[in-house]
Design a protein around this motif. Structure first.
Motif, mmCIF file in Angstrom:
data_model
loop_
_atom_site.group_PDB
_atom_site.id
_atom_site.type_symbol
_atom_site.label_atom_id
_atom_site.label_comp_id
_atom_site.label_asym_id
_atom_site.label_seq_id
_atom_site.Cartn_x
_atom_site.Cartn_y
_atom_site.Cartn_z
ATOM 1 N N ILE A 22 0.876 -1.172 0.000
ATOM 2 C CA ILE A 22 0.000 0.000 0.000
ATOM 3 C C ILE A 22 0.909 1.217 0.000
ATOM 4 O O ILE A 22 1.700 1.401 0.929
ATOM 5 N N GLY A 23 0.818 2.027 -1.022
ATOM 6 C CA GLY A 23 1.629 3.236 -1.098
ATOM 7 C C GLY A 23 3.130 2.966 -1.052
ATOM 8 O O GLY A 23 3.876 3.765 -0.511
ATOM 9 N N GLY A 24 3.562 1.840 -1.580
ATOM 10 C CA GLY A 24 4.974 1.507 -1.590
ATOM 11 C C GLY A 24 5.461 0.793 -0.343
ATOM 12 O O GLY A 24 6.592 0.325 -0.312
ATOM 13 N N ALA A 25 4.638 0.701 0.682
ATOM 14 C CA ALA A 25 5.030 0.008 1.913
ATOM 15 C C ALA A 25 4.449 -1.406 1.896
ATOM 16 O O ALA A 25 3.309 -1.606 1.460
ATOM 17 N N PRO A 26 5.203 -2.382 2.364
ATOM 18 C CA PRO A 26 4.662 -3.750 2.443
ATOM 19 C C PRO A 26 3.405 -3.767 3.330
ATOM 20 O O PRO A 26 3.342 -3.076 4.348
ATOM 21 N N LEU A 27 2.422 -4.558 2.937
ATOM 22 C CA LEU A 27 1.130 -4.559 3.627
ATOM 23 C C LEU A 27 1.249 -4.982 5.096
ATOM 24 O O LEU A 27 0.596 -4.403 5.962
ATOM 25 N N GLY A 28 2.087 -5.972 5.393
ATOM 26 C CA GLY A 28 2.268 -6.398 6.784
ATOM 27 C C GLY A 28 2.844 -5.275 7.636
ATOM 28 O O GLY A 28 2.415 -5.045 8.767
ATOM 29 N N PHE A 29 3.828 -4.566 7.100
ATOM 30 C CA PHE A 29 4.405 -3.419 7.801
ATOM 31 C C PHE A 29 3.355 -2.327 7.978
ATOM 32 O O PHE A 29 3.245 -1.715 9.034
ATOM 33 N N TRP A 30 2.561 -2.087 6.929
ATOM 34 C CA TRP A 30 1.530 -1.061 6.987
ATOM 35 C C TRP A 30 0.531 -1.364 8.098
ATOM 36 O O TRP A 30 0.150 -0.482 8.860
ATOM 37 N N PHE A 31 0.086 -2.636 8.191
ATOM 38 C CA PHE A 31 -0.859 -3.006 9.251
ATOM 39 C C PHE A 31 -0.229 -2.820 10.623
ATOM 40 O O PHE A 31 -0.885 -2.374 11.561
ATOM 41 N N ALA A 32 1.033 -3.168 10.761
ATOM 42 C CA ALA A 32 1.697 -3.026 12.058
ATOM 43 C C ALA A 32 1.829 -1.566 12.451
ATOM 44 O O ALA A 32 1.730 -1.219 13.627
ATOM 45 N N GLN A 33 2.061 -0.676 11.484
ATOM 46 C CA GLN A 33 2.321 0.731 11.795
ATOM 47 C C GLN A 33 1.072 1.606 11.724
ATOM 48 O O GLN A 33 0.913 2.511 12.534
ATOM 49 N N GLN A 34 0.205 1.391 10.754
ATOM 50 C CA GLN A 34 -0.929 2.287 10.536
ATOM 51 C C GLN A 34 -2.279 1.588 10.560
ATOM 52 O O GLN A 34 -3.226 2.103 11.121
#
Length: 94
Positions: A52-64
């Motif tokens: 999502i927006g260049g960020a890996p989806l797993g990282f995105w869920f963890a952060q946002q």
């Protein structure tokens, strides 16, 4: 109707109200757990194949993502509890 039977009916209505409230909270907390812990930690490696927006989806869920889901769940809780409270207030009028 006697005072004892009114009190028993009132207790049963209160119990039903709290059962609905706790069921709702339990379900919403389970969703939040799955999103924050599940998507952000347990399934992160699998979700990282998407982005999502260049960020890996797993990282995105963890952060946002878990924060956004939490805020959305607050609105869902408020809306559903409003409906439950109206229903129980209408029962009190009877």
């Amino acid at each position: 109707m006697t005072d004892t039977s009114r009190a028993e009916i009132r207790r049963a209505e209160d119990k039903a109200y709290w059962r609905k409230n706790l069921t709702l909270m339990g379900g919403l907390l389970a969703i939040w757990f799955l999103v924050s812990f599940g998507a952000g930690i347990l399934f992160r490696d699998w979700l990282d194949q998407f982005s999502i927006g260049g960020a890996p989806l797993g990282f995105w869920f963890a952060q946002q993502g878990s924060i956004y889901v939490f805020v959305a769940l607050i609105f869902v809780y408020a809306a559903v509890m409003d409906r439950i409270e109206r229903r129980h207030a209408a029962d009190d009028q009877d």
